[in-house]
Design a protein around this motif. Structure first.
Motif, PDB file in Angstrom:
ATOM      1  N   SER A 115      -5.298  36.384  -7.758  1.00  0.00           N
ATOM      2  CA  SER A 115      -4.924  35.358  -8.735  1.00  0.00           C
ATOM      3  C   SER A 115      -5.609  35.628 -10.057  1.00  0.00           C
ATOM      4  CB  SER A 115      -5.343  33.964  -8.255  1.00  0.00           C
ATOM      5  OG  SER A 115      -4.789  33.682  -7.009  1.00  0.00           O
ATOM      6  N   ASN A 116      -4.824  35.836 -11.081  1.00  0.00           N
ATOM      7  CA  ASN A 116      -5.394  35.922 -12.421  1.00  0.00           C
ATOM      8  C   ASN A 116      -5.676  34.494 -12.897  1.00  0.00           C
ATOM      9  OD1 ASN A 116      -6.260  36.939 -14.832  1.00  0.00           O
ATOM     10  ND2 ASN A 116      -4.342  38.011 -15.315  1.00  0.00           N
ATOM     11  N   ARG A 117      -6.419  34.372 -13.985  1.00  0.00           N
ATOM     12  CA  ARG A 117      -6.690  33.041 -14.550  1.00  0.00           C
ATOM     13  C   ARG A 117      -5.358  32.324 -14.767  1.00  0.00           C
ATOM     14  NH1 ARG A 117      -6.899  36.765 -19.157  1.00  0.00           N
ATOM     15  NH2 ARG A 117      -8.929  37.480 -18.460  1.00  0.00           N
ATOM     16  N   PRO A 193     -17.950  25.356 -11.852  1.00  0.00           N
ATOM     17  CA  PRO A 193     -18.393  25.468 -10.461  1.00  0.00           C
ATOM     18  C   PRO A 193     -17.300  26.083  -9.572  1.00  0.00           C
ATOM     19  CG  PRO A 193     -17.671  23.240 -10.881  1.00  0.00           C
ATOM     20  CD  PRO A 193     -17.521  23.989 -12.181  1.00  0.00           C
ATOM     21  N   VAL A 194     -17.723  26.623  -8.445  1.00  0.00           N
ATOM     22  CA  VAL A 194     -16.769  27.129  -7.452  1.00  0.00           C
ATOM     23  C   VAL A 194     -16.244  25.937  -6.660  1.00  0.00           C
ATOM     24  CG1 VAL A 194     -16.493  28.577  -5.404  1.00  0.00           C
ATOM     25  CG2 VAL A 194     -17.935  29.354  -7.288  1.00  0.00           C
ATOM     26  N   LYS A 195     -14.939  25.725  -6.731  1.00  0.00           N
ATOM     27  CA  LYS A 195     -14.327  24.558  -6.075  1.00  0.00           C
ATOM     28  C   LYS A 195     -13.004  24.975  -5.461  1.00  0.00           C
ATOM     29  CE  LYS A 195     -16.894  21.007  -7.504  1.00  0.00           C
ATOM     30  NZ  LYS A 195     -17.453  20.045  -6.546  1.00  0.00           N
ATOM     31  N   LEU A 196     -12.618  24.256  -4.427  1.00  0.00           N
ATOM     32  CA  LEU A 196     -11.282  24.449  -3.889  1.00  0.00           C
ATOM     33  C   LEU A 196     -10.284  23.809  -4.834  1.00  0.00           C
ATOM     34  CD1 LEU A 196     -11.117  23.782  -0.055  1.00  0.00           C
ATOM     35  CD2 LEU A 196     -10.374  25.815  -1.290  1.00  0.00           C
ATOM     36  N   SER A 197      -9.144  24.459  -5.015  1.00  0.00           N
ATOM     37  CA  SER A 197      -8.095  23.913  -5.862  1.00  0.00           C
ATOM     38  C   SER A 197      -7.789  22.470  -5.459  1.00  0.00           C
ATOM     39  CB  SER A 197      -6.839  24.773  -5.698  1.00  0.00           C
ATOM     40  OG  SER A 197      -5.795  24.224  -6.444  1.00  0.00           O
ATOM     41  N   GLY A 198      -7.722  21.592  -6.436  1.00  0.00           N
ATOM     42  CA  GLY A 198      -7.406  20.194  -6.168  1.00  0.00           C
ATOM     43  C   GLY A 198      -8.622  19.313  -5.947  1.00  0.00           C
ATOM     44  N   ARG A 199      -9.802  19.929  -5.690  1.00  0.00           N
ATOM     45  CA  ARG A 199     -11.032  19.133  -5.512  1.00  0.00           C
ATOM     46  C   ARG A 199     -11.830  19.213  -6.799  1.00  0.00           C
ATOM     47  NH1 ARG A 199     -12.218  20.456   0.284  1.00  0.00           N
ATOM     48  NH2 ARG A 199     -10.195  20.100   1.249  1.00  0.00           N
ATOM     49  N   LEU A 200     -11.544  18.306  -7.701  1.00  0.00           N
ATOM     50  CA  LEU A 200     -12.064  18.475  -9.053  1.00  0.00           C
ATOM     51  C   LEU A 200     -13.298  17.628  -9.371  1.00  0.00           C
ATOM     52  CD1 LEU A 200      -8.675  18.773 -10.995  1.00  0.00           C
ATOM     53  CD2 LEU A 200     -10.140  20.580 -10.090  1.00  0.00           C
ATOM     54  N   ILE A 223     -12.382  25.097 -13.028  1.00  0.00           N
ATOM     55  CA  ILE A 223     -13.079  25.579 -11.821  1.00  0.00           C
ATOM     56  C   ILE A 223     -12.953  27.091 -11.676  1.00  0.00           C
ATOM     57  CG2 ILE A 223     -12.739  23.427 -10.525  1.00  0.00           C
ATOM     58  CD1 ILE A 223     -10.461  24.882  -9.000  1.00  0.00           C
ATOM     59  N   VAL A 224     -13.861  27.635 -10.875  1.00  0.00           N
ATOM     60  CA  VAL A 224     -13.672  28.979 -10.330  1.00  0.00           C
ATOM     61  C   VAL A 224     -13.154  28.707  -8.927  1.00  0.00           C
ATOM     62  CG1 VAL A 224     -14.849  31.058  -9.521  1.00  0.00           C
ATOM     63  CG2 VAL A 224     -15.503  30.032 -11.704  1.00  0.00           C
ATOM     64  N   ALA A 225     -11.912  29.142  -8.648  1.00  0.00           N
ATOM     65  CA  ALA A 225     -11.313  28.785  -7.366  1.00  0.00           C
ATOM     66  C   ALA A 225     -12.086  29.420  -6.215  1.00  0.00           C
ATOM     67  CB  ALA A 225      -9.861  29.225  -7.324  1.00  0.00           C
ATOM     68  N   LEU A 275      -4.266  35.772   1.384  1.00  0.00           N
ATOM     69  CA  LEU A 275      -5.668  35.570   1.003  1.00  0.00           C
ATOM     70  C   LEU A 275      -5.746  35.590  -0.512  1.00  0.00           C
ATOM     71  CD1 LEU A 275      -8.765  35.560   1.677  1.00  0.00           C
ATOM     72  CD2 LEU A 275      -8.633  38.051   1.532  1.00  0.00           C
ATOM     73  N   HIS A 276      -6.207  34.491  -1.112  1.00  0.00           N
ATOM     74  CA  HIS A 276      -6.278  34.431  -2.571  1.00  0.00           C
ATOM     75  C   HIS A 276      -7.686  34.731  -3.070  1.00  0.00           C
ATOM     76  CE1 HIS A 276      -2.338  32.078  -3.451  1.00  0.00           C
ATOM     77  NE2 HIS A 276      -2.151  33.271  -2.977  1.00  0.00           N
ATOM     78  N   LEU A 277      -7.769  35.795  -3.829  1.00  0.00           N
ATOM     79  CA  LEU A 277      -9.028  36.202  -4.453  1.00  0.00           C
ATOM     80  C   LEU A 277      -8.826  36.181  -5.952  1.00  0.00           C
ATOM     81  CD1 LEU A 277      -9.829  39.381  -2.284  1.00  0.00           C
ATOM     82  CD2 LEU A 277     -10.544  37.020  -1.873  1.00  0.00           C
ATOM     83  N   ASP A 278      -9.916  35.975  -6.703  1.00  0.00           N
ATOM     84  CA  ASP A 278      -9.750  36.067  -8.147  1.00  0.00           C
ATOM     85  C   ASP A 278      -9.952  37.528  -8.582  1.00  0.00           C
ATOM     86  OD1 ASP A 278     -12.461  36.548  -8.631  1.00  0.00           O
ATOM     87  OD2 ASP A 278     -12.912  34.468  -9.117  1.00  0.00           O
ATOM     88  N   VAL A 279      -9.722  37.783  -9.856  1.00  0.00           N
ATOM     89  CA  VAL A 279      -9.748  39.157 -10.355  1.00  0.00           C
ATOM     90  C   VAL A 279     -11.120  39.804 -10.150  1.00  0.00           C
ATOM     91  CG1 VAL A 279      -9.521  40.537 -12.456  1.00  0.00           C
ATOM     92  CG2 VAL A 279      -7.882  38.723 -11.990  1.00  0.00           C
TER      93      VAL A 279
END
Ligand SMILES: [Zn+2]
Length: 351
Positions: A115-117, A193-200, A223-225, A275-279
């Motif tokens: 996942s890109n930004r 912060p590192v957060k799960l998407s939707g938990r803001l 967030i950083v997902a 599996l979703h990873l950031d860049v």
């Protein structure tokens, strides 16, 4: 008594019976035939050998049809595994599963999606950024069903710098959420912060989104997902995971191999297995979208927590101390323990 006497006697008996009428005779038990004419050679529907387990075995597994277990599928999988033609259907970690490590591996592989930004936007912010009445234009679908990357982009401005061309992911959501990599955060000069998407809760703010029609300053929602594994219900059994679990995955070519811990499992009918990873994570392991990762460890996530399992004995001890138990409490009860709690009058259906 000769033959004629016997014949005469039997005729008399027959006449007596006819006079008494058929109702005097109790008909013998006859098994009723089921409706429809059975095919020659086929077992009648009521025969035990014609029943199949899926008709009687209830299932409470999420994602499986109610009251149906795919025993036929399990039998096929077990036979193929026994013939070394497929992965073991047994959960990894069991004696049989680990004995066949080579074939079990493929059963634990998942595709990687990098996942890109990107930005999820609320309907209100779409109007502010792109103009009233403007709808998002789909550019291409993303792996998760129903979601798409949009033609529209925004510029994200932080205290330390800005990033142009940040893609939106539609459709519009209830709340605007900006997902960045740690390197992006450094560029913008913010600490998300590192957060799960939707938990803001506790997410960062302090960035401004600039669109062609206007700007929106975010008070929160950056967030950083947290790395996560989307799981389609159909793959849950193969992977041996459930919604809320946390797993560790291994990925990357020799020389760059990494094991990623704290991978949150999110499962549901709208999820495709990926599996979703950031860049940053993908670069560290030198993997790209479409590469495979392998689940190497499983654990219970926050949702399942570390709820202790209470037995009948525990319930009796708690009841003796005057404590009550409730459905949804921070513990699990064996069926017998629940019955005991009910019998002792210390069980509440609602917490
Ligand atoms: Zn995702």
């Amino acid at each position: 008594m000769n033959t004629d006497d016997l014949k005469g006697l039997s005729e008399k008996i027959a006449a007596q019976l006819a006079a008494a009428g058929a109702r005097a005779w109790i008909p013998g038990p006859v098994r009723p035939e089921p409706p429809g004419r059975p095919t020659a050679g086929a077992l009648p529907a009521w025969a035990a050998a014609a029943q199949s387990l899926p008709d009687v075995g209830p299932s409470r597994r999420p994602g499986h049809p109610r009251h149906r277990v795919d025993y036929a599928g399990l039998v096929v999988a077990a036979r193929q595994a026994a013939a070394a033609r497929g992965p073991s259907p047994l959960p990894a970690g069991s004696a049989a599963g680990s004995a066949r490590r080579g074939t079990a591996t493929s059963a634990r592989e998942v595709p990687i999606g990098v996942s890109n930004r990107h930005l999820h936007v609320s309907q209100t912010d779409v109007a502010t950024l792109f103009g009233a009445g403007k709808a998002l234009t789909a550019k291409r679908p993303v792996t998760q069903p129903g979601q798409y990357a949009t033609e529209e982009t925004v510029t994200v401005v932080g205290r330390g710098g800005k990033i142009d061309g940040v893609r939106l992911v539609g459709p519009a959501r209830g709340r605007t959420q900006l997902e960045l990599s740690p390197a992006d955060c450094r560029t913008l000069g913010i600490a998300a912060p590192v957060k799960l998407s939707g938990r803001l809760e506790g997410s960062a703010g302090g960035v401004t989104l600039e669109g062609p029609a206007g700007r929106v300053t975010l008070e929160s929602g950056v967030i950083v997902a947290q790395r996560h594994l989307h799981v389609a219900p159909a793959d849950a059994q193969r992977l041996g995971v459930a919604d809320g679990d946390e797993v560790a995955v291994e990925c990357g070519p020799a020389g760059r191999r990494v094991t990623l811990h704290d991978v949150a499992v999110r499962m549901g009918p709208t999820h495709a297995t990926e599996l979703h990873l950031d860049v940053d994570e993908a670069n560290a392991a030198q993997v790209a979208t479409g590469d495979a990762a392998r689940i190497v460890a499983r654990g219970r996530g926050e949702r399942r927590g570390r709820r202790p399992l209470l037995t009948e004995r525990d319930v009796a001890l708690l009841a003796a101390r005057g404590e009550t138990l409730a459905a949804g409490g921070p513990y699990l009860l064996t069926p017998a323990a629940r019955d005991r709690a009910r019998a002792l009058g210390v069980w509440r259906e609602r917490p």
